[in-house]
Design an enzyme around this catalytic site. Structure first.
Site: not given
Length: 324
Positions: A281, A115, A251
């Site tokens: 996500n 990520c 994020h």
């Protein structure tokens, strides 16, 4: 401070057509829309179609970024692509994008920091541009996490989606301290936490792709502290602060992590760009996806200070501060 800066010239993103809502997931696993929204803020996610690869998503985002920048593919001599879900073990997905764009010069390669990948890729491209070895770069985050999810595990399958985002950077001699460009990046990792968020397969270990596994509470417990750590470093390196930045583009993993991080740092809620409800996500793709939304709807303006941050498996975590 004068010198070469990596200036963001354009940005683009892409989400696959297929949308999977919380309601649809609740028909397949033991969950509800209310349960997912309350714990994550996610309402839907996009899933790549059969035969739609990470490189396909990356290519669309890259072309949109080039259009936004006003550049042709031939103007690019560096591609750094962040992904944890490449088309193949090798070659790098970046070279597929390079070939499809018709670029035959320079270099193209992947980076893998899950990520945090987009910020790691941004920092890598920035260093290479500042070295003078390259002139213009495509920095891409692209993922097809739907391919590594266990769709029976409600603790993970509700969280992730597919997507891609890309940014065009150009090396510019910048003599104005308040001029546009990437001001600072800060990268961290701590492999002691690798088993808290990982995939249980791989070429060397099992010879299989495997599925994503996560200790959700452990990830949440570490996330806010790690995020604030690298952001504090960014502020210290530049003399900026929560008050002086214009936008915080984190994020897009979990709404509660985003809110808690902003609160701890003293960043006003109205400065936070949040799109996690729309796509879940998307790992390395989530920051450029969110930034692209804020650029196109007019929130982000040229000359503004934009703060980026991410945390991912490894653990890895990173921040970047740029003047758009």
């Amino acid at each position: 401070m004068s010198g070469i800066r990596s200036v963001a010239r354009g940005i683009g993103s892409y989400l696959p057509e297929r949308v999977v809502t919380n309601a649809e997931l609740s028909q397949r696993i033991d969950t509800t829309d209310e349960w997912i929204v309350q714990r994550t803020g996610i309402r839907q996610r996009h899933v790549a179609a059969e035969g739609e690869l990470t490189s396909h998503l990356a290519l669309v985002a890259a072309r949109r970024a080039l259009t936004d920048a006003g550049f042709a593919p031939g103007d690019i001599d560096l591609i750094v692509l962040a992904t944890a879900t490449p088309d193949q073990t090798f070659p790098a997905t970046a070279v597929t994008v390079q070939a499809e764009l018709g670029i035959t010069r320079g270099a193209a390669f992947d980076v893998q920091a899950v990520c945090s990948g987009f910020v790691f890729a941004l920092a890598t491209a920035d260093a290479l541009l500042k070295s003078g070895a390259f002139e213009r770069a495509l920095v891409i985050g692209a993922e097809t996490f739907s391919r590594i999810l266990d769709w029976e595990d409600r603790g993970t399958c509700v969280l992730f989606g597919d997507g891609a985002g890309a940014m065009v950077l150009e090396a510019v001699q910048q003599d104005d301290a308040r001029g546009a460009g990437l001001l600072t990046t800060h990268l961290r990792s701590d492999g002691r936490h690798r088993n808290k968020l990982y995939v249980d397969g791989g070429p060397s270990s099992t010879g299989t792709v495997g599925h994503l596994r996560m200790e959700g509470r452990e990830v949440f417990k570490h996330a806010v502290g790690m995020i604030t750590d690298v952001i504090t470093d960014a502020f210290a390196a530049t003399g900026e602060s929560a008050d002086s930045i214009d936008w915080f583009v984190p994020h897009q993993a979990n709404r509660r992590i985003i809110d808690a991080s902003a609160q701890k740092l003293g960043i006003a809620p109205e400065k936070v760009v949040t799109t996690v409800d729309l796509h879940g996500n998307t790992s390395a793709a989530s920051i450029p996806l969110a930034l692209d939304v804020a650029w196109r709807d007019g929130r982000v303006q040229r000359g503004q200070l934009v703060l980026l941050e991410a945390m991912g498996g490894g653990f890895t975590w990173a921040s970047a501060l740029l003047r758009w």
